[in-house]
Design an enzyme around this catalytic site. Structure first.
Site, PDB file in Angstrom:
ATOM      1  N   GLU A 289      37.379  44.104  28.797  1.00 23.98           N
ATOM      2  CA  GLU A 289      36.422  44.585  27.787  1.00 23.98           C
ATOM      3  C   GLU A 289      35.955  46.008  28.055  1.00 23.98           C
ATOM      4  O   GLU A 289      34.827  46.369  27.741  1.00 23.98           O
ATOM      5  CB  GLU A 289      35.199  43.640  27.712  1.00 23.98           C
ATOM      6  CG  GLU A 289      35.592  42.186  27.684  1.00 23.98           C
ATOM      7  CD  GLU A 289      34.463  41.265  27.283  1.00 23.98           C
ATOM      8  OE1 GLU A 289      33.559  41.060  28.101  1.00 23.98           O
ATOM      9  OE2 GLU A 289      34.497  40.753  26.153  1.00 23.98           O
ATOM     10  N   GLU A 290      36.810  46.810  28.673  1.00 23.62           N
ATOM     11  CA  GLU A 290      36.394  48.160  29.052  1.00 23.62           C
ATOM     12  C   GLU A 290      37.211  49.258  28.392  1.00 23.62           C
ATOM     13  O   GLU A 290      36.705  50.331  28.110  1.00 23.62           O
ATOM     14  CB  GLU A 290      36.522  48.330  30.577  1.00 23.62           C
ATOM     15  CG  GLU A 290      35.582  47.440  31.350  1.00 23.62           C
ATOM     16  CD  GLU A 290      35.843  47.456  32.846  1.00 23.62           C
ATOM     17  OE1 GLU A 290      34.941  47.065  33.593  1.00 23.62           O
ATOM     18  OE2 GLU A 290      36.949  47.844  33.265  1.00 23.62           O
TER      19      GLU A 290
ATOM     20  N   GLU B 121      32.022  34.712  40.051  1.00 24.60           N
ATOM     21  CA  GLU B 121      33.050  35.613  39.546  1.00 24.60           C
ATOM     22  C   GLU B 121      33.679  36.441  40.670  1.00 24.60           C
ATOM     23  O   GLU B 121      34.885  36.611  40.746  1.00 24.60           O
ATOM     24  CB  GLU B 121      32.429  36.544  38.493  1.00 24.60           C
ATOM     25  CG  GLU B 121      33.399  37.529  37.884  1.00 24.60           C
ATOM     26  CD  GLU B 121      32.681  38.476  36.923  1.00 24.60           C
ATOM     27  OE1 GLU B 121      31.962  39.384  37.393  1.00 24.60           O
ATOM     28  OE2 GLU B 121      32.832  38.293  35.697  1.00 24.60           O
TER      29      GLU B 121
ATOM     30  N   ASP C 261      40.651  45.758  26.012  1.00 22.89           N
ATOM     31  CA  ASP C 261      41.467  44.938  26.915  1.00 22.89           C
ATOM     32  C   ASP C 261      40.691  43.711  27.381  1.00 22.89           C
ATOM     33  O   ASP C 261      39.521  43.530  27.032  1.00 22.89           O
ATOM     34  CB  ASP C 261      41.923  45.772  28.108  1.00 22.89           C
ATOM     35  CG  ASP C 261      40.772  46.090  29.066  1.00 22.89           C
ATOM     36  OD1 ASP C 261      39.605  46.163  28.610  1.00 22.89           O
ATOM     37  OD2 ASP C 261      41.035  46.249  30.259  1.00 22.89           O
TER      38      ASP C 261
ATOM     39  N   TRP D 211      29.346  45.963  21.690  1.00 22.19           N
ATOM     40  CA  TRP D 211      30.329  45.336  22.591  1.00 22.19           C
ATOM     41  C   TRP D 211      31.677  46.035  22.414  1.00 22.19           C
ATOM     42  O   TRP D 211      31.873  46.743  21.417  1.00 22.19           O
ATOM     43  CB  TRP D 211      30.471  43.839  22.283  1.00 22.19           C
ATOM     44  CG  TRP D 211      30.857  43.043  23.502  1.00 22.19           C
ATOM     45  CD1 TRP D 211      32.070  42.482  23.763  1.00 22.19           C
ATOM     46  CD2 TRP D 211      30.026  42.748  24.628  1.00 22.19           C
ATOM     47  NE1 TRP D 211      32.041  41.857  24.983  1.00 22.19           N
ATOM     48  CE2 TRP D 211      30.800  42.013  25.537  1.00 22.19           C
ATOM     49  CE3 TRP D 211      28.698  43.055  24.973  1.00 22.19           C
ATOM     50  CZ2 TRP D 211      30.300  41.565  26.770  1.00 22.19           C
ATOM     51  CZ3 TRP D 211      28.195  42.608  26.193  1.00 22.19           C
ATOM     52  CH2 TRP D 211      28.997  41.867  27.073  1.00 22.19           C
TER      53      TRP D 211
END
Ligand SMILES: *[C@@H]1O[C@H](CO)[C@@H](O)[C@H](O)[C@H]1NC(C)=O
Ligand SMILES: *[C@@H]1O[C@H](CO)[C@@H](O)[C@H](O)[C@H]1NC(C)=O
Ligand SMILES: *[C@@H]1O[C@H](CO)[C@@H](O)[C@H](O)[C@H]1NC(C)=O
Ligand SMILES: *[C@@H]1O[C@H](CO)[C@@H](O)[C@H](O)[C@H]1NC(C)=O
Length: 521
Positions: free
Chosen positions: A210-211, A431, A207, A151
Site C-alpha cells: 500500500e505504498e 506483524e 502495491d 488511502w
C-alpha cells in the site's frame, strides 16, 4: 489420502487434492522445530478463526464472514477488513476445508455472502455500477461500510486474490456435486472480479504494501493466475470468460519485464532496488504442480525464483543486528524489502515463512520430477547450501540430488526456526519483530502471519494446493501490448446455503502416486 477429481470432458486441466503420506510414526518428530510447527499450526488456525466475525473472540463487532486484519485498534489500527488479506486467509481455509476440516464451512460460506455485499459498496474508489471501479477499494470497516479516509487506492490485487480464493471453493463445490451453488452463489462474485482484472490490469495501482503507486510484479502475477483459472472455472459453470482468455497471455508477457537477469524487480518506478518479499509471495501463490520448474511463471523451483530467493534474503544479512554472526547459507531474519522504514524497518513473520514455503514447494516438485537442474542463473543459490554444486541435471537416484534436497530442507527449516524463536510463548504472532531485540512489534495477532504459518506447515508436510492452469499457460505472445477488455458487472445475489455441505457425492476417486511423495526428511 489422495484424490483426483476429473474436470468436465471439454476441459483438459484437472484438479488434484494431494495429501502427503502420513509420517510413518510419531517418533519421526524428533526435530524441535517440527514439533513446534505442528503445535503452532493448531494455534494459528484458532487465532485466524478468532479474527472472523461475528463469533471470533476478537471480531465480535465484525459482520458474518468479515475477516479483520488484526484485533489491534491503535498503533497501528488494523481493525478493518482488507480485500487482499481476507482473500488470502479464506484461500488457506478453503484448502484446509478441502482436506477434511469440514467445520470451516460456515466461515467460508459467510465469506462468500459478505463479499457479494462488499462488492456493491460505493467508496472513494468508485462503485460496482461505474465499470466496477469500487472493486479496487482496498479496505472496509468491519460492519461492511466504506472507509472514507485517505488511502493508497485503488489496489488491483484484491479482486484477483478474491477470485482465486472463491474459485478454489467453487471447484470443491463442483467436484462434490454442488454445481448449482458454484453457479449461483460463487460465479457471479467471481465474474465481477475477473471483469475488473481484465479491464484494469494494465493501469497503475497501489502495491500490496500500500505504498507504491506503480505497476507491481505481485499484482500482475496474481492477476495472471486469476484470469487463467477464471477462464477454466467459467466453462465449468457453463459460462465463458473471453476477456480472461484475451488478457491473461498479455499479463504473462508483461510479467517477464520484471526479471532483471538476477532477481525479480517488485515494481517499476521509485528509487528502491525492487528487491522485495512480494516477489517470493508471487512465486508461492502461483505454485502449481502442472508447471514444474517453469521460469516463465516464476515457479518456486525455477532458476529465476531461486536466484531471486538468494538476492532477497542476502539483502538483509548485514541489515539487521539480529543477523550478526549468521553464516551465509543459513536462514536469516528477513523483512518486506531492505529500504523499509515502516516501524523503522524490521523482520516480518510472514516473510520468513514465505522464504521457507518457497523451498518446501521446490523440494516437493523436484521429488515429483525425480530430478533437479542447476543452471547458471540458480548456481549461486545452490552453492550457498552445497559448496560442491555445479551446473547440471541430477536425477533422484544420485547422491548429489539427495544431498542438495537435504540441504535445502534444512535451510527452509531454518526460517521456521527463526519464527519459532521470536513467537510469543502462547503462540501469538504479530506483524513484525524488532530487528535488534527480537520482541514483537506492530499489529498483534495478524491474520496474515497465521495464514503464512498454516501454508508453510502444509507445504512442509507435502500437502499441496490444487493445481491451477491449463496446458499452454506458459506460452507468451511474441509482442507485449498495452491492452484491456470489458467484462460484466452485476450485483451478485447469493441464495441460502445448505446447513451441511455433503462431500464426495458422485466423485470418482483415483490414487495418484506420482504426485504424492513426501519430501526427504
Ligand atoms: C465505462 O467505461 C466505458 C469505456 O471506458 C465508458 O465509455 C463508460 O462511460 C463507462 N461507464 C461508466 C458508468 O462509468
Ligand atoms: C501495460 O502493458 C504494456 C505492455 O506489456 C507495458 O509496457 C506497460 O508498462 C503496462 N502498463 C501498466 C501501467 O501496467
Ligand atoms: C563433489 O563433486 C564431485 C564431482 O561431481 C564428486 O565427485 C564429489 O563426490 C562431490 N563431493 C561431495 C562432498 O559431494
Ligand atoms: C499472548 O501473549 C501476549 C504477551 O504476553 C499477550 O499480549 C497476548 O494477548 C496473548 N495472546 C493471546 C491470544 O492470549
Amino acid at each position: 489420502m489422495l484424490c483426483l477429481h476429473a474436470w468436465g470432458s471439454a476441459v483438459l486441466a484437472f484438479v488434484l487434492c494431494v495429501h502427503g503420506e502420513p509420517s510413518s510414526s510419531k517418533d519421526t518428530l524428533v526435530n524441535p522445530t517440527e514439533n513446534w510447527l505442528a503445535d503452532e499450526a493448531e494455534i494459528a488456525l484458532e487465532r485466524v478463526l478468532s479474527n472472523i466475525g461475528p463469533n471470533g473472540q476478537y471480531a465480535r463487532s465484525a459482520g458474518p464472514g468479515i475477516i479483520i486484519a488484526s484485533p489491534s485498534t491503535e498503533n497501528p489500527d488494523y481493525y478493518y477488513t482488507w480485500t487482499r488479506d481476507s482473500a488470502l486467509a479464506i484461500k488457506t481455509l478453503v484448502e484446509l476445508f478441502c482436506n477434511g476440516k469440514s467445520s470451516l464451512q460456515t466461515q467460508i460460506m459467510n465469506y462468500v455472502d459478505a463479499q457479494a455485499i462488499l462488492q456493491t459498496v460505493s467508496s472513494p474508489s468508485g462503485s460496482l455500477a461505474s465499470n466496477g471501479t469500487g472493486l479496487g477499494e482496498p479496505k472496509f470497516t468491519v460492519d461492511g461500510k466504506a472507509f472514507m479516509g485517505g488511502w493508497g487506492r485503488p489496489q488491483h490485487d484484491g479482486p484477483a486474490l478474491r477470485a482465486t480464493a472463491l474459485i478454489a471453493f467453487g471447484n470443491w463445490l463442483l467436484n462434490n456435486n454442488h454445481g448449482h451453488l458454484a453457479r449461483h452463489n460463487v460465479w457471479p462474485v467471481v465474474r465481477n472480479d475477473l471483469s475488473y482484472v481484465a479491464q484494469y490490469w494494465n493501469k497503475t495501482g497501489y502495491d500490496l504494501w500500500e505504498e507504491t503507486g506503480s505497476s507491481s510484479f505481485y499484482t500482475a502475477s496474481v492477476q495472471h493466475r486469476a484470469l487463467v483459472e477464471g477462464e477454466v472455472f467459467a466453462r465449468r459453470v457453463r459460462d465463458s470468460c473471453v476477456y480472461c482468455k484475451s488478457q491473461s497471455p498479455q499479463i504473462l508477457c508483461f510479467m517477464q519485464s520484471f526479471w532483471t537477469g538476477s532477481y525479480i524487480r517488485a515494481s517499476f518506478g521509485g528509487s528502491r532496488s525492487g528487491v522485495d518479499a512480494s516477489t517470493l509471495l508471487a512465486s508461492i501463490q502461483s505454485f502449481t504442480l502442472m508447471a514444474g520448474c517453469d521460469d516463465v511463471t516464476f515457479q518456486p523451483c525455477s532458476p529465476r525464483a531461486l536466484a531471486n530467493h538468494k538476492v532477497y534474503t542476502d539483502s538483509f544479512r548485514s541489515l539487521y543486528a539480529l543477523n550478526q554472526g549468521i553464516a551465509q547459507g543459513s536462514a536469516v531474519h528477513v523483512g518486506r524489502y531492505p529500504e523499509d522504514v515502516y516501524y523503522d524497518g524490521n523482520p516480518w513473520y510472514l516473510t520468513a515463512l514465505a522464504a521457507a514455503e518457497q523451498l518446501y514447494d521446490a523440494i516437493y516438485t523436484w521429488n515429483r520430477l525425480r530430478s533437479l537442474t542447476i543452471t547458471a542463473v540458480s548456481l549461486a543459490f545452490f552453492q550457498d547450501l552445497y559448496a560442491n554444486a555445479t551446473v547440471g541435471t541430477y536425477i533422484s537416484s544420485t547422491a548429489t540430488f539427495k544431498n542438495i534436497l537435504l540441504a535445502v530442507r534444512a535451510y527452509a527449516d531454518g526460517y521456521v526456526a527463526l519464527v519459532q524463536m521470536h513467537a510469543v510463548t502462547n503462540g501469538s504472532l504479530s506483524e513484525q519483530y524488532d530487528k535488534t531485540f527480537g520482541t514483537q512489534l506492530s499489529a498483534r495477532d495478524l491474520t496474515w502471519s497465521y495464514m503464512a504459518l498454516l501454508n508453510a506447515n502444509m507445504r512442509r508436510n507435502a500437502v499441496m494446493p490444487p493445481p491451477w492452469g491449463s496446458p499452454g499457460v506458459s506460452s507468451i505472445p511474441s509482442v507485449c501490448v498495452a491492452t484491456s477488455a470489458t467484462g460484466t458487472y452485476a450485483i451478485a445475489h447469493t441464495s441460502p446455503w445448505p446447513a451441511t455441505l455433503t462431500r464426495g457425492i458422485g466423485v470418482s476417486k483415483a490414487k495418484v502416486t506420482a504426485g504424492a511423495q513426501r519430501p526427504l526428511l
